[in-house]
Design an enzyme around this catalytic site. Structure first.
Site, PDB file in Angstrom:
ATOM      1  CB  THR A  97      -0.902   0.011   1.257  1.00 39.65           C
ATOM      2  OG1 THR A  97      -1.598  -1.226   1.329  1.00 39.65           O
ATOM      3  CG2 THR A  97      -1.887   1.168   1.202  1.00 39.65           C
ATOM      4  CE  LYS A 173      -4.845  -1.644   1.099  1.00 40.82           C
ATOM      5  NZ  LYS A 173      -5.608  -2.635   1.845  1.00 40.82           N
ATOM      6  CE  LYS A 242       1.719   1.799   4.926  1.00 38.47           C
ATOM      7  NZ  LYS A 242       1.359   0.914   3.854  1.00 38.47           N
TER       8      LYS A 242
HETATM    9  N1  LIG Z   1      -1.321  -6.726   7.213  1.00 39.99           N
HETATM   10  C1  LIG Z   1      -2.387  -6.474   6.488  1.00 39.99           C
HETATM   11  O1  LIG Z   1      -3.522  -6.812   6.884  1.00 39.99           O
HETATM   12  C2  LIG Z   1      -2.263  -5.785   5.151  1.00 39.99           C
HETATM   13  C3  LIG Z   1      -3.348  -5.870   4.268  1.00 39.99           C
HETATM   14  C4  LIG Z   1      -3.255  -5.265   3.026  1.00 39.99           C
HETATM   15  C5  LIG Z   1      -2.123  -4.561   2.668  1.00 39.99           C
HETATM   16  N2  LIG Z   1      -1.077  -4.454   3.560  1.00 39.99           N
HETATM   17  C6  LIG Z   1       0.115  -3.717   3.116  1.00 39.99           C
HETATM   18  O2  LIG Z   1       1.073  -4.683   2.730  1.00 39.99           O
HETATM   19  C7  LIG Z   1       2.400  -4.216   3.002  1.00 39.99           C
HETATM   20  C8  LIG Z   1       3.110  -5.211   3.932  1.00 39.99           C
HETATM   21  O3  LIG Z   1       2.343  -5.279   5.122  1.00 39.99           O
HETATM   22  P1  LIG Z   1       2.637  -6.354   6.299  1.00 39.99           P
HETATM   23  O4  LIG Z   1       1.438  -6.319   7.170  1.00 39.99           O
HETATM   24  O5  LIG Z   1       3.119  -7.611   5.702  1.00 39.99           O
HETATM   25  O6  LIG Z   1       3.818  -5.600   7.050  1.00 39.99           O
HETATM   26  P2  LIG Z   1       4.983  -6.212   8.001  1.00 39.99           P
HETATM   27  O7  LIG Z   1       4.575  -7.488   8.597  1.00 39.99           O
HETATM   28  O8  LIG Z   1       5.396  -5.080   8.874  1.00 39.99           O
HETATM   29  O9  LIG Z   1       6.148  -6.499   6.947  1.00 39.99           O
HETATM   30  C9  LIG Z   1       6.832  -5.448   6.332  1.00 39.99           C
HETATM   31  C10 LIG Z   1       7.881  -6.009   5.402  1.00 39.99           C
HETATM   32  O10 LIG Z   1       8.628  -4.934   4.827  1.00 39.99           O
HETATM   33  C11 LIG Z   1      10.011  -5.139   5.082  1.00 39.99           C
HETATM   34  N3  LIG Z   1      10.672  -3.834   5.170  1.00 39.99           N
HETATM   35  C12 LIG Z   1      10.324  -2.780   5.931  1.00 39.99           C
HETATM   36  N4  LIG Z   1      11.150  -1.751   5.704  1.00 39.99           N
HETATM   37  C13 LIG Z   1      12.044  -2.170   4.772  1.00 39.99           C
HETATM   38  C14 LIG Z   1      13.137  -1.573   4.122  1.00 39.99           C
HETATM   39  N5  LIG Z   1      13.484  -0.288   4.366  1.00 39.99           N
HETATM   40  N6  LIG Z   1      13.839  -2.292   3.218  1.00 39.99           N
HETATM   41  C15 LIG Z   1      13.486  -3.579   2.934  1.00 39.99           C
HETATM   42  N7  LIG Z   1      12.455  -4.200   3.527  1.00 39.99           N
HETATM   43  C16 LIG Z   1      11.743  -3.496   4.434  1.00 39.99           C
HETATM   44  C17 LIG Z   1      10.045  -5.924   6.368  1.00 39.99           C
HETATM   45  O11 LIG Z   1      11.304  -6.542   6.532  1.00 39.99           O
HETATM   46  P3  LIG Z   1      11.720  -7.121   7.996  1.00 39.99           P
HETATM   47  O12 LIG Z   1      11.026  -8.448   8.113  1.00 39.99           O
HETATM   48  O13 LIG Z   1      13.184  -7.213   7.944  1.00 39.99           O
HETATM   49  O14 LIG Z   1      11.228  -6.117   9.000  1.00 39.99           O
HETATM   50  C18 LIG Z   1       8.909  -6.912   6.112  1.00 39.99           C
HETATM   51  O15 LIG Z   1       9.294  -7.914   5.216  1.00 39.99           O
HETATM   52  C19 LIG Z   1       2.231  -2.816   3.585  1.00 39.99           C
HETATM   53  O16 LIG Z   1       2.347  -1.861   2.561  1.00 39.99           O
HETATM   54  C20 LIG Z   1       0.808  -2.842   4.133  1.00 39.99           C
HETATM   55  O17 LIG Z   1       0.261  -1.534   4.229  1.00 39.99           O
HETATM   56  C21 LIG Z   1      -1.120  -5.080   4.778  1.00 39.99           C
END
Ligand SMILES: NC(=O)c1ccc[n+]([C@@H]2O[C@H](COP(=O)([O-])OP(=O)(O)OC[C@H]3O[C@@H](n4cnc5c(N)ncnc54)[C@H](OP(=O)(O)O)[C@@H]3O)[C@@H](O)[C@H]2O)c1
Length: 300
Positions: A97, A173, A242
């Site tokens: 997102t 989104k 965010k």
């Molecule tokens: N969770 C939900 O329900 C959901 C639903 C729809 C969309 N989203 C979107 O999907 C995306 C991922 O969400 P998530 O819930 O999976 O988040 P998350 O669990 O916090 O995972 C974030 C990922 O990004 C990586 N990351 C963060 N900063 C980075 C950087 N500077 N360089 C390289 N890698 C980096 C993290 O690596 P590390 O493991 O090393 O920290 C991890 O793999 C986001 O944009 C979120 O808004 C989430």
């Protein structure tokens, strides 16, 4: 016979792990990378190849899927070597997102290198990601879409085409997350009102989801907000903040007043200020309860 796509998947957080696993199950040749290597272990056991950097995960002319946290992370991955390596004929499927403007800038950055770009953000929490039950909205060059759709089909229960401007998929989104956040906030307020008039929160939640609010989003959030506790973190509150900022920025650029979005941004900000950034985003209900003089810990 169609060639087997070489897919690099970068970002194995709560969402990425399940999504990547479904690409493996679909038989794609998958190489994964994550900043924190430990999160890749289950996928490696399942047959994915590990790469020590995002650039090393990429096959020239192949597909790069990004599911990292935010705009900065996507830019760091792409411009830190993975984008250059993807090169002519490659496809970047960008599923985080992020701001519509970031998507449009990435499209132009890739186009200068002969690389295709498709934005494909998703709806659904981690359990939906693991079960290949996400909903996807995608947009980008039409010629790149058949390749993108093969992957989206493996990860989702449905994918909707929003045209050739990738930013439009990101706008949709953000609009959706605005709506979900308003539902979370309005559920918090309604439950507080019910509770302070002697109504049991859980009984009220059951009533809602059995009657006119019998929709998936109410089913997800009514029980959590009734209990004021999320058993599992599905979406971190700091990422929710965010998105509230992305919504406000997008609205400002388009000159669209969104008073509810301003309220939500402050609700998330006050929750962050109270040290709740690592909780599930539904836990803005704690701040709403405190404002109503309700002790969120009572009864647990
Ligand atoms: N969770 C939900 O329900 C959901 C639903 C729809 C969309 N989203 C979107 O999907 C995306 C991922 O969400 P998530 O819930 O999976 O988040 P998350 O669990 O916090 O995972 C974030 C990922 O990004 C990586 N990351 C963060 N900063 C980075 C950087 N500077 N360089 C390289 N890698 C980096 C993290 O690596 P590390 O493991 O090393 O920290 C991890 O793999 C986001 O944009 C979120 O808004 C989430």
């Amino acid at each position: 016979m169609a060639r087997k796509e070489a897919v690099a998947f970068v970002g194995l957080g709560l969402m990425g792990q399940g999504m990547a696993a479904n690409l493996l199950k679909a038989g794609l040749a998958l190489t994964v990378h994550n900043r924190t290597e430990a999160k890749a272990r289950a996928l490696m056991h399942a047959g994915a190849r590990w790469a020590g950097s995002a650039a090393d995960a990429v096959t020239p002319g192949g597909i790069l899927v990004t599911m990292v946290a935010d705009d900065r992370a996507v830019n760091e991955v792409v411009k830190g070597g993975a984008g250059e390596r993807l090169g002519a004929g490659g496809l970047h499927l960008s599923m985080s997102t992020i701001a519509p403007e970031t998507s449009r800038e990435l499209r132009d950055w890739h186009a200068a290198r002969g690389t295709h770009y498709v934005a494909a953000p998703v709806f659904g929490r981690p359990a939906a990601a693991a079960a290949a039950k996400l909903w996807v909205m995608y947009a980008g060059e039409d010629s790149a879409k058949p390749r993108a759709r093969e992957l989206l089909t493996a990860m989702s229960q449905g994918a909707f085409d929003f045209g050739t401007d990738p930013g439009q998929a990101n706008v949709v989104k953000l609009c959706g997350n605005f709506l979900i956040a308003t539902i979370i906030e309005s559920l918090c307020e309604a439950m507080n009102l019910a509770q302070k008039n002697g109504v049991d929160r859980e009984t009220f939640g059951d009533f809602l989801t059995a009657t006119v609010f019998n929709t998936p989003v109410f089913h997800s959030y009514a029980p959590i907000i009734a209990a004021m506790h999320a058993e599992q973190i599905g979406f971190e509150l700091k990422l929710g903040y965010k998105d509230m900022k992305l919504i406000r920025d997008c609205a400002e650029r388009a000159a669209v007043p969104m008073p509810f979005a301003s309220v939500l941004r402050d609700r998330f900000l006050s929750s962050l200020a109270k040290g709740r950034g690592d909780m599930d985003w539904s836990q803005i209900c704690l701040a709403a309860a405190e404002e109503a003089g309700i002790d969120p810990g009572a009864g647990r």
